[in-house]
Write a protein that holds these residues in place. Sequence first.
Motif, PDB file in Angstrom:
ATOM      1  N   TYR A  14      -2.022   6.908   6.655  1.00 50.93           N
ATOM      2  CA  TYR A  14      -2.824   5.760   6.215  1.00 50.93           C
ATOM      3  C   TYR A  14      -3.826   6.118   5.120  1.00 50.93           C
ATOM      4  CZ  TYR A  14      -0.857   2.553   9.584  1.00 50.93           C
ATOM      5  OH  TYR A  14       0.008   1.732  10.265  1.00 50.93           O
ATOM      6  N   THR A  15      -4.011   7.400   4.825  1.00 45.13           N
ATOM      7  CA  THR A  15      -4.886   7.777   3.715  1.00 45.13           C
ATOM      8  C   THR A  15      -4.136   7.755   2.393  1.00 45.13           C
ATOM      9  OG1 THR A  15      -4.474  10.177   3.850  1.00 45.13           O
ATOM     10  CG2 THR A  15      -6.270   9.276   5.217  1.00 45.13           C
ATOM     11  N   GLU A  16      -2.818   7.728   2.473  1.00 48.06           N
ATOM     12  CA  GLU A  16      -1.981   7.704   1.278  1.00 48.06           C
ATOM     13  C   GLU A  16      -1.580   6.263   1.007  1.00 48.06           C
ATOM     14  OE1 GLU A  16       1.062  10.229   2.792  1.00 48.06           O
ATOM     15  OE2 GLU A  16      -0.095  12.059   2.477  1.00 48.06           O
ATOM     16  N   ASN A  17      -0.733   6.053   0.086  1.00 51.94           N
ATOM     17  CA  ASN A  17      -0.213   4.717  -0.197  1.00 51.94           C
ATOM     18  C   ASN A  17       1.272   4.840  -0.480  1.00 51.94           C
ATOM     19  OD1 ASN A  17      -0.566   1.934  -0.387  1.00 51.94           O
ATOM     20  ND2 ASN A  17      -0.815   2.021  -2.611  1.00 51.94           N
ATOM     21  N   LEU A  18       1.960   5.611   0.372  1.00 53.71           N
ATOM     22  CA  LEU A  18       3.366   5.897   0.153  1.00 53.71           C
ATOM     23  C   LEU A  18       4.247   5.130   1.130  1.00 53.71           C
ATOM     24  CD1 LEU A  18       5.586   7.592  -1.263  1.00 53.71           C
ATOM     25  CD2 LEU A  18       5.153   9.375   0.437  1.00 53.71           C
ATOM     26  N   VAL A  19       4.072   5.369   2.406  1.00 50.75           N
ATOM     27  CA  VAL A  19       4.924   4.778   3.438  1.00 50.75           C
ATOM     28  C   VAL A  19       4.317   3.498   3.978  1.00 50.75           C
ATOM     29  CG1 VAL A  19       5.947   5.168   5.717  1.00 50.75           C
ATOM     30  CG2 VAL A  19       5.868   7.017   4.038  1.00 50.75           C
ATOM     31  N   VAL A  20       3.027   3.542   4.238  1.00 45.44           N
ATOM     32  CA  VAL A  20       2.286   2.369   4.697  1.00 45.44           C
ATOM     33  C   VAL A  20       1.155   2.123   3.710  1.00 45.44           C
ATOM     34  CG1 VAL A  20       2.847   2.663   7.139  1.00 45.44           C
ATOM     35  CG2 VAL A  20       0.843   3.800   6.208  1.00 45.44           C
ATOM     36  N   PRO A  21       0.695   0.883   3.602  1.00 44.43           N
ATOM     37  CA  PRO A  21      -0.422   0.620   2.690  1.00 44.43           C
ATOM     38  C   PRO A  21      -1.655   1.426   3.092  1.00 44.43           C
ATOM     39  CG  PRO A  21       0.580  -1.438   3.407  1.00 44.43           C
ATOM     40  CD  PRO A  21       1.182  -0.337   4.244  1.00 44.43           C
ATOM     41  N   GLN A  22      -2.345   1.935   2.103  1.00 42.32           N
ATOM     42  CA  GLN A  22      -3.555   2.704   2.368  1.00 42.32           C
ATOM     43  C   GLN A  22      -4.550   1.827   3.124  1.00 42.32           C
ATOM     44  OE1 GLN A  22      -6.208   3.750  -0.936  1.00 42.32           O
ATOM     45  NE2 GLN A  22      -5.930   5.873  -0.288  1.00 42.32           N
ATOM     46  N   ASP A  23      -5.072   2.368   4.210  1.00 45.41           N
ATOM     47  CA  ASP A  23      -6.017   1.624   5.042  1.00 45.41           C
ATOM     48  C   ASP A  23      -6.942   2.643   5.705  1.00 45.41           C
ATOM     49  OD1 ASP A  23      -7.341   0.264   7.118  1.00 45.41           O
ATOM     50  OD2 ASP A  23      -5.657  -1.099   7.436  1.00 45.41           O
ATOM     51  N   ASN A  44      12.662  12.247   4.003  1.00 46.51           N
ATOM     52  CA  ASN A  44      12.552  10.815   4.238  1.00 46.51           C
ATOM     53  C   ASN A  44      11.216  10.531   4.925  1.00 46.51           C
ATOM     54  OD1 ASN A  44      12.735   8.145   5.140  1.00 46.51           O
ATOM     55  ND2 ASN A  44      14.951   8.282   5.384  1.00 46.51           N
ATOM     56  N   PRO A  45      10.173  10.233   4.144  1.00 47.88           N
ATOM     57  CA  PRO A  45       8.857  10.005   4.743  1.00 47.88           C
ATOM     58  C   PRO A  45       8.816   8.771   5.633  1.00 47.88           C
ATOM     59  CG  PRO A  45       8.829   9.425   2.420  1.00 47.88           C
ATOM     60  CD  PRO A  45      10.157  10.081   2.693  1.00 47.88           C
ATOM     61  N   PHE A  46       9.715   7.823   5.408  1.00 50.50           N
ATOM     62  CA  PHE A  46       9.747   6.627   6.248  1.00 50.50           C
ATOM     63  C   PHE A  46      10.243   6.968   7.659  1.00 50.50           C
ATOM     64  CE2 PHE A  46      10.074   5.292   1.869  1.00 50.50           C
ATOM     65  CZ  PHE A  46       9.053   4.358   1.793  1.00 50.50           C
ATOM     66  N   GLU A  47      11.280   7.795   7.726  1.00 54.10           N
ATOM     67  CA  GLU A  47      11.769   8.259   9.029  1.00 54.10           C
ATOM     68  C   GLU A  47      10.729   9.169   9.683  1.00 54.10           C
ATOM     69  OE1 GLU A  47      14.561   7.806  11.129  1.00 54.10           O
ATOM     70  OE2 GLU A  47      14.697   6.044   9.847  1.00 54.10           O
ATOM     71  N   ALA A  48      10.067   9.974   8.881  1.00 52.93           N
ATOM     72  CA  ALA A  48       9.015  10.844   9.413  1.00 52.93           C
ATOM     73  C   ALA A  48       7.931   9.998  10.077  1.00 52.93           C
ATOM     74  CB  ALA A  48       8.420  11.704   8.302  1.00 52.93           C
ATOM     75  N   PHE A  49       7.473   8.981   9.376  1.00 54.14           N
ATOM     76  CA  PHE A  49       6.424   8.117   9.933  1.00 54.14           C
ATOM     77  C   PHE A  49       6.885   7.473  11.235  1.00 54.14           C
ATOM     78  CE2 PHE A  49       4.258   4.029  10.407  1.00 54.14           C
ATOM     79  CZ  PHE A  49       2.943   4.463  10.451  1.00 54.14           C
ATOM     80  N   LYS A  50       8.106   6.987  11.258  1.00 54.63           N
ATOM     81  CA  LYS A  50       8.640   6.338  12.458  1.00 54.63           C
ATOM     82  C   LYS A  50       8.586   7.286  13.653  1.00 54.63           C
ATOM     83  CE  LYS A  50      13.100   5.801  13.291  1.00 54.63           C
ATOM     84  NZ  LYS A  50      14.497   5.395  13.124  1.00 54.63           N
TER      85      LYS A  50
END
Length: 90
Positions: A55-64, A28-34
């Motif tokens: 933030y280099t990806e575009n999976l959990v959060v928009p790439q920025d 669960n990458p969303f829980e991982a990010f949290k």
Amino acid sequence: MRAASQNLTQAHFNLAVFYSHGWGVDWNPFEAFKHFLSAANDAMPEALFAVGIFYTENLVVPQDWNEAYRWVERAAKENYEQAKTVLQEL
């Protein structure tokens, strides 16, 4: 999970690693990010770096790329060697 619920920085980081790899929990990458973010907010260098990489990806959060740089730079300032290397590439 119990240690993370007690808001222990290392526990949040460890749980994030488990979620990001699916070790003993569902992937669960969303829980991982949290959980990485929670540890990063306590200035844990490894977590600061991990949040930057998200933030280099575009999976959990928009790439920025600016946000990625900001987080990785904070990790580098905490003398996290891998962040110093990646910072040059960002």
